[in-house]
Scaffold this motif. Structure first.
Motif, PDB file in Angstrom:
ATOM      1  N   LYS A 105       0.809  -1.217   0.000  1.00 30.85           N
ATOM      2  CA  LYS A 105       0.000   0.000   0.000  1.00 30.85           C
ATOM      3  C   LYS A 105       0.841   1.264   0.000  1.00 30.85           C
ATOM      4  O   LYS A 105       0.292   2.371  -0.060  1.00 30.85           O
ATOM      5  CB  LYS A 105      -0.918   0.018   1.233  1.00 30.85           C
ATOM      6  CG  LYS A 105      -1.839  -1.180   1.348  1.00 30.85           C
ATOM      7  CD  LYS A 105      -2.810  -1.261   0.193  1.00 30.85           C
ATOM      8  CE  LYS A 105      -3.763  -2.431   0.363  1.00 30.85           C
ATOM      9  NZ  LYS A 105      -4.704  -2.555  -0.773  1.00 30.85           N
ATOM     10  N   ILE A 106       2.157   1.133   0.104  1.00 28.88           N
ATOM     11  CA  ILE A 106       3.041   2.294   0.064  1.00 28.88           C
ATOM     12  C   ILE A 106       3.945   2.167  -1.153  1.00 28.88           C
ATOM     13  O   ILE A 106       4.055   1.102  -1.762  1.00 28.88           O
ATOM     14  CB  ILE A 106       3.873   2.436   1.353  1.00 28.88           C
ATOM     15  CG1 ILE A 106       4.793   1.226   1.543  1.00 28.88           C
ATOM     16  CG2 ILE A 106       2.960   2.607   2.564  1.00 28.88           C
ATOM     17  CD1 ILE A 106       5.727   1.334   2.741  1.00 28.88           C
ATOM     18  N   SER A 107       4.616   3.260  -1.500  1.00 22.24           N
ATOM     19  CA  SER A 107       5.457   3.241  -2.696  1.00 22.24           C
ATOM     20  C   SER A 107       6.781   2.538  -2.423  1.00 22.24           C
ATOM     21  O   SER A 107       7.227   2.420  -1.274  1.00 22.24           O
ATOM     22  CB  SER A 107       5.718   4.667  -3.172  1.00 22.24           C
ATOM     23  OG  SER A 107       6.529   5.370  -2.241  1.00 22.24           O
ATOM     24  N   ASP A 108       7.427   2.087  -3.482  1.00 20.94           N
ATOM     25  CA  ASP A 108       8.731   1.451  -3.349  1.00 20.94           C
ATOM     26  C   ASP A 108       9.742   2.407  -2.726  1.00 20.94           C
ATOM     27  O   ASP A 108      10.589   2.003  -1.913  1.00 20.94           O
ATOM     28  CB  ASP A 108       9.250   1.006  -4.720  1.00 20.94           C
ATOM     29  CG  ASP A 108       8.425  -0.132  -5.306  1.00 20.94           C
ATOM     30  OD1 ASP A 108       7.701  -0.798  -4.536  1.00 20.94           O
ATOM     31  OD2 ASP A 108       8.512  -0.347  -6.533  1.00 20.94           O
ATOM     32  N   GLU A 109       9.647   3.676  -3.102  1.00 24.37           N
ATOM     33  CA  GLU A 109      10.592   4.667  -2.580  1.00 24.37           C
ATOM     34  C   GLU A 109      10.397   4.899  -1.081  1.00 24.37           C
ATOM     35  O   GLU A 109      11.374   5.086  -0.354  1.00 24.37           O
ATOM     36  CB  GLU A 109      10.437   5.985  -3.348  1.00 24.37           C
ATOM     37  CG  GLU A 109      10.850   5.912  -4.810  1.00 24.37           C
ATOM     38  CD  GLU A 109       9.751   5.358  -5.718  1.00 24.37           C
ATOM     39  OE1 GLU A 109       9.999   5.261  -6.942  1.00 24.37           O
ATOM     40  OE2 GLU A 109       8.659   5.018  -5.213  1.00 24.37           O
ATOM     41  N   MET A 110       9.165   4.871  -0.618  1.00 28.99           N
ATOM     42  CA  MET A 110       8.904   4.994   0.822  1.00 28.99           C
ATOM     43  C   MET A 110       9.525   3.830   1.582  1.00 28.99           C
ATOM     44  O   MET A 110      10.173   4.011   2.613  1.00 28.99           O
ATOM     45  CB  MET A 110       7.396   5.047   1.087  1.00 28.99           C
ATOM     46  CG  MET A 110       6.702   6.326   0.653  1.00 28.99           C
ATOM     47  SD  MET A 110       4.896   6.187   0.769  1.00 28.99           S
ATOM     48  CE  MET A 110       4.671   6.037   2.543  1.00 28.99           C
ATOM     49  N   TRP A 111       9.314   2.622   1.058  1.00 31.49           N
ATOM     50  CA  TRP A 111       9.862   1.441   1.711  1.00 31.49           C
ATOM     51  C   TRP A 111      11.381   1.489   1.739  1.00 31.49           C
ATOM     52  O   TRP A 111      12.003   1.180   2.763  1.00 31.49           O
ATOM     53  CB  TRP A 111       9.380   0.187   1.008  1.00 31.49           C
ATOM     54  CG  TRP A 111      10.083  -1.054   1.472  1.00 31.49           C
ATOM     55  CD1 TRP A 111      10.972  -1.816   0.763  1.00 31.49           C
ATOM     56  CD2 TRP A 111       9.962  -1.675   2.756  1.00 31.49           C
ATOM     57  NE1 TRP A 111      11.415  -2.865   1.523  1.00 31.49           N
ATOM     58  CE2 TRP A 111      10.811  -2.814   2.752  1.00 31.49           C
ATOM     59  CE3 TRP A 111       9.227  -1.389   3.903  1.00 31.49           C
ATOM     60  CZ2 TRP A 111      10.938  -3.660   3.847  1.00 31.49           C
ATOM     61  CZ3 TRP A 111       9.348  -2.231   4.998  1.00 31.49           C
ATOM     62  CH2 TRP A 111      10.189  -3.344   4.976  1.00 31.49           C
ATOM     63  N   SER A 112      11.996   1.895   0.641  1.00 32.40           N
ATOM     64  CA  SER A 112      13.457   1.954   0.581  1.00 32.40           C
ATOM     65  C   SER A 112      14.013   2.921   1.617  1.00 32.40           C
ATOM     66  O   SER A 112      15.006   2.622   2.292  1.00 32.40           O
ATOM     67  CB  SER A 112      13.911   2.382  -0.824  1.00 32.40           C
ATOM     68  OG  SER A 112      13.571   1.400  -1.787  1.00 32.40           O
ATOM     69  N   GLU A 113      13.377   4.078   1.781  1.00 37.67           N
ATOM     70  CA  GLU A 113      13.887   5.084   2.713  1.00 37.67           C
ATOM     71  C   GLU A 113      13.728   4.641   4.167  1.00 37.67           C
ATOM     72  O   GLU A 113      14.642   4.766   4.972  1.00 37.67           O
ATOM     73  CB  GLU A 113      13.187   6.420   2.493  1.00 37.67           C
ATOM     74  CG  GLU A 113      13.708   7.562   3.344  1.00 37.67           C
ATOM     75  CD  GLU A 113      15.193   7.820   3.147  1.00 37.67           C
ATOM     76  OE1 GLU A 113      15.880   8.197   4.129  1.00 37.67           O
ATOM     77  OE2 GLU A 113      15.684   7.643   2.013  1.00 37.67           O
ATOM     78  N   ILE A 114      12.566   4.110   4.511  1.00 39.92           N
ATOM     79  CA  ILE A 114      12.358   3.705   5.904  1.00 39.92           C
ATOM     80  C   ILE A 114      13.224   2.493   6.242  1.00 39.92           C
ATOM     81  O   ILE A 114      13.733   2.365   7.365  1.00 39.92           O
ATOM     82  CB  ILE A 114      10.852   3.434   6.171  1.00 39.92           C
ATOM     83  CG1 ILE A 114      10.562   3.497   7.678  1.00 39.92           C
ATOM     84  CG2 ILE A 114      10.404   2.103   5.594  1.00 39.92           C
ATOM     85  CD1 ILE A 114       9.080   3.487   8.006  1.00 39.92           C
ATOM     86  N   ASN A 115      13.430   1.618   5.280  1.00 36.64           N
ATOM     87  CA  ASN A 115      14.285   0.456   5.498  1.00 36.64           C
ATOM     88  C   ASN A 115      15.744   0.878   5.651  1.00 36.64           C
ATOM     89  O   ASN A 115      16.472   0.363   6.507  1.00 36.64           O
ATOM     90  CB  ASN A 115      14.132  -0.536   4.343  1.00 36.64           C
ATOM     91  CG  ASN A 115      14.573  -1.933   4.709  1.00 36.64           C
ATOM     92  OD1 ASN A 115      14.249  -2.436   5.780  1.00 36.64           O
ATOM     93  ND2 ASN A 115      15.318  -2.573   3.827  1.00 36.64           N
ATOM     94  N   ALA A 116      16.171   1.833   4.831  1.00 30.38           N
ATOM     95  CA  ALA A 116      17.551   2.333   4.923  1.00 30.38           C
ATOM     96  C   ALA A 116      17.800   3.008   6.267  1.00 30.38           C
ATOM     97  O   ALA A 116      18.870   2.831   6.875  1.00 30.38           O
ATOM     98  CB  ALA A 116      17.826   3.307   3.779  1.00 30.38           C
TER      99      ALA A 116
END
Length: 347
Positions: A105-116
């Motif tokens: 439900k979230i964008s790939d870029e959101m996931w990448s930033e929070i994971n980083a």
């Protein structure tokens, strides 16, 4: 019965990211102020950190975990201690877990930033940075959180999930801004030292990235009424309590479809009443009431707004009691109830 598990996760993902950012702001500025005070021979570290712990409702937990605190223990407790559910590290991990739960439900870029960010805070590189250049470590967390907000704004569809994400961020930001003000209200009096008072209120402004905004509105001299006016009552400054509540009220009306000026549930009723209170008050009323007392009352209402979101959009009390006898309730329900209890303790 849970009405919207996805909305629940998005709401808390936003709140936890905002909380981590604000704690990083708080610790960064507090460390700077403590170094200044110690270099000038004013006070001790314990005297300085006590109002910070009190305003963030973490003093009891800290005293329990650190009965004989040493230098650096408070910053460690607020930053990396996983025994503290509201430490920066705990908040980032919980935000990442909520993001994982709604990965589709979230964008790939959101996931990448929070994971980083989650990887950074406990990496060897991150811990070395914290040890050698703590200001840079906290600035990295702040920058990552702000980047996450920008990515969210640029990539996420404006649907109901977006609204719940915005609602969580706005309510958390209003709460934390009020706590920044409350810290200053609980510090030792300056005994008429206008330079020291200006320095301390300037630290509050820096924690909220509000120095430039203050100068534009009130000029160069920093005083308590000007800071209160900007951080509590400004309709334009994005971190002010009034601005956050106004936007939260708009988001709630978008979710329910209720016309502005009316209310269809307790969430809208609470935020509407709080917005009216902030719209028809100002620094004189705060000074007459007392800043600490005014903030306490404000936080009670903010906690009530969070509880109302829970009751109206996540929980149907009668259905939960009917389907889930006490002791068998879902873990997500228990998590929210624990969080609400912690919020109540922060009053």
């Amino acid at each position: 019965m849970m009405l919207s598990r996805v909305a629940d996760h998005q709401y808390w993902m936003a709140r936890q990211m905002e909380r981590a950012e604000n704690l990083a702001r708080l610790v960064r500025v507090s460390e700077e102020m403590l170094l200044d005070d110690e270099s000038l021979g004013r006070g001790s570290a314990q005297e300085y950190w006590t109002p910070v712990l009190a305003a963030t409702a973490m003093e009891g937990a800290f005293r329990t975990l650190y009965p004989q605190p040493m230098q650096g223990d408070v910053a460690r407790f607020l930053t990396l201690d996983l025994r503290n559910p509201d430490s920066i590290l705990s908040c980032i991990r919980l935000a990442r877990e909520n993001a994982r739960s709604v990965r589709d439900k979230i964008s790939d870029e959101m996931w990448s930033e929070i994971n980083a960010l989650n990887l950074f805070v406990t990496s060897a590189e991150g811990l070395e940075l914290l040890e050698r250049f703590p200001q840079a470590y906290y600035e990295k967390i702040i920058a990552s959180s702000m980047l996450f907000d920008g990515i969210t704004d640029a990539t996420l569809t404006r649907d109901e999930g977006w609204n719940f994400l915005q609602l969580g961020r706005l309510l958390e930001r209003a709460d934390m801004t009020s706590r920044f003000l409350d810290i200053r209200s609980q510090t030792q009096p300056t005994d008429g030292d206008s330079a020291l008072e200006s320095l301390q209120w300037g630290a509050v402004l820096r924690a909220c990235s509000a120095h430039a905004g203050y100068r534009r509105v009130h000029g160069g001299e920093i005083g308590v009424e000007g800071v209160v006016d900007l951080l509590l009552f400004s309709n334009e400054f994005p971190r002010s309590v009034r601005h956050c509540i106004r936007r939260a009220d708009e988001v709630l009306h978008d979710i329910s479809g209720t016309p502005t000026g009316r209310y269809s549930n307790s969430c809208e009723k609470i935020t509407g009443a709080l917005l009216a209170k902030l719209s028809f008050a100002g620094p004189p009323e705060v000074m007459a009431r007392g800043l600490h007392a005014y903030i306490d009352e404000l936080q009670v209402q903010l906690n009530a707004a969070g509880q109302a979101v829970f009751e109206n959009y996540v929980l149907l009390p009668g259905e939960v009691d009917r389907h889930f006898p006490r002791g068998t309730r879902p873990e997500s329900l228990s998590d929210w109830q624990r969080e609400q209890q912690q919020q109540q303790q922060q009053q």
